[in-house]
Each structure stands twice: as C-alpha cells, then as structure tokens.
Scaffold this motif. Structure first.
Motif, PDB file in Angstrom:
ATOM      1  N   LEU A 168      22.009  43.032  79.187  1.00  0.00           N
ATOM      2  CA  LEU A 168      22.767  43.876  78.183  1.00  0.00           C
ATOM      3  C   LEU A 168      23.751  44.922  78.698  1.00  0.00           C
ATOM      4  CD1 LEU A 168      20.397  43.746  74.939  1.00  0.00           C
ATOM      5  CD2 LEU A 168      22.432  42.007  75.312  1.00  0.00           C
ATOM      6  N   CYS A 169      23.085  45.821  79.412  1.00  0.00           N
ATOM      7  CA  CYS A 169      23.749  46.694  79.938  1.00  0.00           C
ATOM      8  C   CYS A 169      25.025  46.436  80.914  1.00  0.00           C
ATOM      9  CB  CYS A 169      22.815  47.760  80.799  1.00  0.00           C
ATOM     10  SG  CYS A 169      21.821  48.763  80.012  1.00  0.00           S
ATOM     11  N   THR A 170      24.663  45.291  81.559  1.00  0.00           N
ATOM     12  CA  THR A 170      25.807  45.046  82.335  1.00  0.00           C
ATOM     13  C   THR A 170      27.109  44.261  81.635  1.00  0.00           C
ATOM     14  OG1 THR A 170      24.218  44.272  84.084  1.00  0.00           O
ATOM     15  CG2 THR A 170      26.513  43.004  84.073  1.00  0.00           C
ATOM     16  N   ILE A 171      26.689  43.541  80.270  1.00  0.00           N
ATOM     17  CA  ILE A 171      27.573  43.057  79.337  1.00  0.00           C
ATOM     18  C   ILE A 171      28.343  44.304  79.057  1.00  0.00           C
ATOM     19  CG2 ILE A 171      28.029  41.931  77.515  1.00  0.00           C
ATOM     20  CD1 ILE A 171      25.712  40.057  78.019  1.00  0.00           C
ATOM     21  N   PHE A 172      27.799  45.179  78.448  1.00  0.00           N
ATOM     22  CA  PHE A 172      28.353  46.188  77.662  1.00  0.00           C
ATOM     23  C   PHE A 172      29.282  47.011  78.790  1.00  0.00           C
ATOM     24  CE2 PHE A 172      26.548  48.134  73.758  1.00  0.00           C
ATOM     25  CZ  PHE A 172      26.114  46.960  73.338  1.00  0.00           C
ATOM     26  N   ALA A 173      28.944  47.393  80.047  1.00  0.00           N
ATOM     27  CA  ALA A 173      29.574  47.992  80.894  1.00  0.00           C
ATOM     28  C   ALA A 173      30.988  47.156  81.330  1.00  0.00           C
ATOM     29  CB  ALA A 173      28.785  48.083  82.599  1.00  0.00           C
ATOM     30  N   GLU A 174      30.826  45.908  81.486  1.00  0.00           N
ATOM     31  CA  GLU A 174      31.866  44.971  81.862  1.00  0.00           C
ATOM     32  C   GLU A 174      33.096  44.912  80.652  1.00  0.00           C
ATOM     33  OE1 GLU A 174      30.013  41.334  83.138  1.00  0.00           O
ATOM     34  OE2 GLU A 174      29.413  42.143  85.135  1.00  0.00           O
ATOM     35  N   VAL A 175      32.471  44.780  79.569  1.00  0.00           N
ATOM     36  CA  VAL A 175      33.320  44.367  78.297  1.00  0.00           C
ATOM     37  C   VAL A 175      34.166  45.859  78.246  1.00  0.00           C
ATOM     38  CG1 VAL A 175      33.607  44.148  75.942  1.00  0.00           C
ATOM     39  CG2 VAL A 175      32.161  42.794  77.676  1.00  0.00           C
ATOM     40  N   LEU A 176      33.554  47.027  78.286  1.00  0.00           N
ATOM     41  CA  LEU A 176      33.942  48.309  77.943  1.00  0.00           C
ATOM     42  C   LEU A 176      34.661  49.011  79.175  1.00  0.00           C
ATOM     43  CD1 LEU A 176      31.371  49.508  75.419  1.00  0.00           C
ATOM     44  CD2 LEU A 176      33.631  48.649  74.810  1.00  0.00           C
ATOM     45  N   SER A 177      34.729  48.279  80.338  1.00  0.00           N
ATOM     46  CA  SER A 177      35.288  49.086  81.543  1.00  0.00           C
ATOM     47  C   SER A 177      34.648  49.953  82.168  1.00  0.00           C
ATOM     48  CB  SER A 177      36.780  49.214  81.480  1.00  0.00           C
ATOM     49  OG  SER A 177      37.309  47.832  81.323  1.00  0.00           O
ATOM     50  N   ARG A 193      29.220  37.053  74.622  1.00  0.00           N
ATOM     51  CA  ARG A 193      28.409  36.996  75.914  1.00  0.00           C
ATOM     52  C   ARG A 193      27.034  36.893  75.757  1.00  0.00           C
ATOM     53  NH1 ARG A 193      31.507  40.556  80.275  1.00  0.00           N
ATOM     54  NH2 ARG A 193      29.654  39.642  81.561  1.00  0.00           N
ATOM     55  N   VAL A 194      26.610  37.634  74.795  1.00  0.00           N
ATOM     56  CA  VAL A 194      24.971  37.823  74.481  1.00  0.00           C
ATOM     57  C   VAL A 194      24.313  36.578  74.431  1.00  0.00           C
ATOM     58  CG1 VAL A 194      23.383  38.897  72.930  1.00  0.00           C
ATOM     59  CG2 VAL A 194      25.229  40.223  73.797  1.00  0.00           C
ATOM     60  N   GLY A 195      24.570  35.941  73.516  1.00  0.00           N
ATOM     61  CA  GLY A 195      24.175  34.485  73.131  1.00  0.00           C
ATOM     62  C   GLY A 195      23.963  33.751  74.310  1.00  0.00           C
ATOM     63  N   PRO A 196      24.847  33.295  75.199  1.00  0.00           N
ATOM     64  CA  PRO A 196      24.526  32.461  76.237  1.00  0.00           C
ATOM     65  C   PRO A 196      23.377  33.457  77.481  1.00  0.00           C
ATOM     66  CG  PRO A 196      26.844  32.272  75.771  1.00  0.00           C
ATOM     67  CD  PRO A 196      26.120  33.442  74.890  1.00  0.00           C
ATOM     68  N   GLU A 197      23.666  34.579  77.395  1.00  0.00           N
ATOM     69  CA  GLU A 197      23.048  35.413  78.471  1.00  0.00           C
ATOM     70  C   GLU A 197      21.639  35.435  78.051  1.00  0.00           C
ATOM     71  OE1 GLU A 197      22.312  37.249  81.681  1.00  0.00           O
ATOM     72  OE2 GLU A 197      24.089  36.642  81.318  1.00  0.00           O
ATOM     73  N   GLY A 226      19.968  33.761  74.988  1.00  0.00           N
ATOM     74  CA  GLY A 226      19.390  32.934  74.250  1.00  0.00           C
ATOM     75  C   GLY A 226      19.250  33.104  72.907  1.00  0.00           C
ATOM     76  N   LEU A 227      20.152  34.153  72.267  1.00  0.00           N
ATOM     77  CA  LEU A 227      20.027  34.537  70.685  1.00  0.00           C
ATOM     78  C   LEU A 227      21.349  34.834  70.422  1.00  0.00           C
ATOM     79  CD1 LEU A 227      16.779  36.547  70.706  1.00  0.00           C
ATOM     80  CD2 LEU A 227      17.120  34.127  69.540  1.00  0.00           C
ATOM     81  N   GLU A 228      21.922  34.210  69.480  1.00  0.00           N
ATOM     82  CA  GLU A 228      23.289  34.393  68.974  1.00  0.00           C
ATOM     83  C   GLU A 228      23.207  35.782  67.964  1.00  0.00           C
ATOM     84  OE1 GLU A 228      26.173  32.918  69.842  1.00  0.00           O
ATOM     85  OE2 GLU A 228      24.529  31.530  71.341  1.00  0.00           O
ATOM     86  N   ILE A 229      24.323  36.612  68.276  1.00  0.00           N
ATOM     87  CA  ILE A 229      24.357  37.795  67.345  1.00  0.00           C
ATOM     88  C   ILE A 229      25.899  37.756  67.029  1.00  0.00           C
ATOM     89  CG2 ILE A 229      22.713  39.369  68.504  1.00  0.00           C
ATOM     90  CD1 ILE A 229      25.303  40.629  69.773  1.00  0.00           C
ATOM     91  N   SER A 230      26.158  38.328  65.714  1.00  0.00           N
ATOM     92  CA  SER A 230      27.469  38.512  65.260  1.00  0.00           C
ATOM     93  C   SER A 230      28.112  39.984  65.701  1.00  0.00           C
ATOM     94  CB  SER A 230      27.330  38.432  63.540  1.00  0.00           C
ATOM     95  OG  SER A 230      27.189  39.656  63.151  1.00  0.00           O
ATOM     96  N   MET A 231      29.374  40.086  65.402  1.00  0.00           N
ATOM     97  CA  MET A 231      30.005  41.364  65.633  1.00  0.00           C
ATOM     98  C   MET A 231      29.314  42.392  64.915  1.00  0.00           C
ATOM     99  SD  MET A 231      33.975  41.871  65.494  1.00  0.00           S
ATOM    100  CE  MET A 231      34.188  41.809  63.780  1.00  0.00           C
ATOM    101  N   ASN A 232      29.152  41.834  63.526  1.00  0.00           N
ATOM    102  CA  ASN A 232      28.663  43.111  62.542  1.00  0.00           C
ATOM    103  C   ASN A 232      27.301  43.540  62.897  1.00  0.00           C
ATOM    104  OD1 ASN A 232      30.996  43.015  61.008  1.00  0.00           O
ATOM    105  ND2 ASN A 232      30.192  41.369  59.753  1.00  0.00           N
TER     106      ASN A 232
END
Length: 180
Positions: A110-119, A145-149, A151-157
């Motif tokens: 999750l930290c990697t996803i946040f860092a990559e998306v938020l540059s 990106r969270v879902g595939p990483e 295995g649980l889908e989340i919404s933007m909200n």
C-alpha cells in the motif's frame, strides 16, 4: 535538506509565470522534523494556489515538494540579500507526522502504491492522502491498483474515508473478515 535541493526547488518555483519572487526555507516542525516551506510573491492578483501546487507536484520529486506554500507580499532580505526567516510568517504544519515504516507485506504494498501514484519518494503508514496532495483522480488510481495487489476491491470513497495506509489496512482487514 541539501542547499542544492533548496535551490532546485526555488528554481522550479521561480520559473512559474505567475510568481514575482520566491524563497524556500527549511523549518523544523515537531513531530515531522525538517521540512521545506516555500514563500511566494504573486506577480499579479488572482494567483491560483491549487494550480501552483499541482505544478510543483508534477515538476519536483516527492521528497522535494514543499510541505507548505505561503503567499506573501514580499520576501524580506537582510543586507546580504538572504531571506530573513524570522520576518516571514510561520507555516502551519500541524498535519505532518514523522515517517513510520510499514510493518506487514500488505502495508508495504500500500505504501508503494501511494508513493507511486502521488509521486513521492516514499510514503509512511501514517501519511495522509489529502495532506500529500491527493485528488479524486489519484484516489481512483490507488483504488484500481489496490484490488489486484491485495486481492480486495475498494472504492474511491472508501479511500476518502481511510486516507492513510494504516486506516486503509484496517479497512481491508474488516472487508476480508466480512467476506470482501
């Protein structure tokens, strides 16, 4: 913070067409530690701070993005032409927290996803999506990106309701317990 990094940040801001003058200084803010703060003098009325923040986030690497950009009428200088920090308004940096490392493989992902998306160069488990400059499009990218990483889908909200990695990790625990 290295002097060259401060100068690089200053140069990026100085290139912004709506700014007449810029100073970049370090501030020590507990508990976050040393952070960059930019003071800018608009070249005219109606400076769009949101557009300036977006420009800075797109132009600078995450670790060089100032924690705050403060608009001032002028940059006070000493006799040697150096900005006088004591004459500038103190930044409000209460939302900044010290870096806390991920403790589990999912938090690391999750930290990697946040860092990559938020540059950002890195993201700690307590870093807030909104304070890091996250916008709706970023939330959609993170959610996708969270879902595939993990295995649980989340919404933007759901991301808006759990804007830190720690909170999102707790939400994912609840979702997995409730059957996703």
């Amino acid at each position: 913070m290295a002097v060259t990094a401060i100068q690089d940040v200053r140069d990026v801001l100085a290139a912004y067409p709506e700014l007449a003058d810029v100073a970049v200084l370090t501030h020590v803010q507990e508990p976050a530690g040393e952070v960059l703060v930019a003071y800018v003098v608009p070249s005219g009325p109606g400076l769009d701070l949101a557009a300036l923040h977006k420009y800075v986030r797109k132009t600078l690497p995450g670790g060089a993005v100032p924690a705050a950009i403060i608009t001032v009428d002028s940059i006070p200088l000493d006799a040697g032409g150096t900005p006088q920090p004591q004459a500038l308004p103190a930044p409000d940096l209460r939302g900044l927290l010290p870096y806390r490392s991920p403790e589990t493989p999912r938090q690391e992902a999750l930290c990697t996803i946040f860092a990559e998306v938020l540059s950002r160069t890195r993201c700690g488990v307590d870093d807030d999506f909104f304070i890091m400059g996250g916008e709706s499009i970023d939330a959609m990218l993170i959610a996708s990106r969270v879902g595939p990483e993990v295995g649980l889908e989340i919404s933007m909200n759901e991301l808006f309701d759990a804007p830190t990695v720690a909170e999102l990790d707790e939400l994912l625990d609840r979702l997995s317990t409730n059957g996703g």
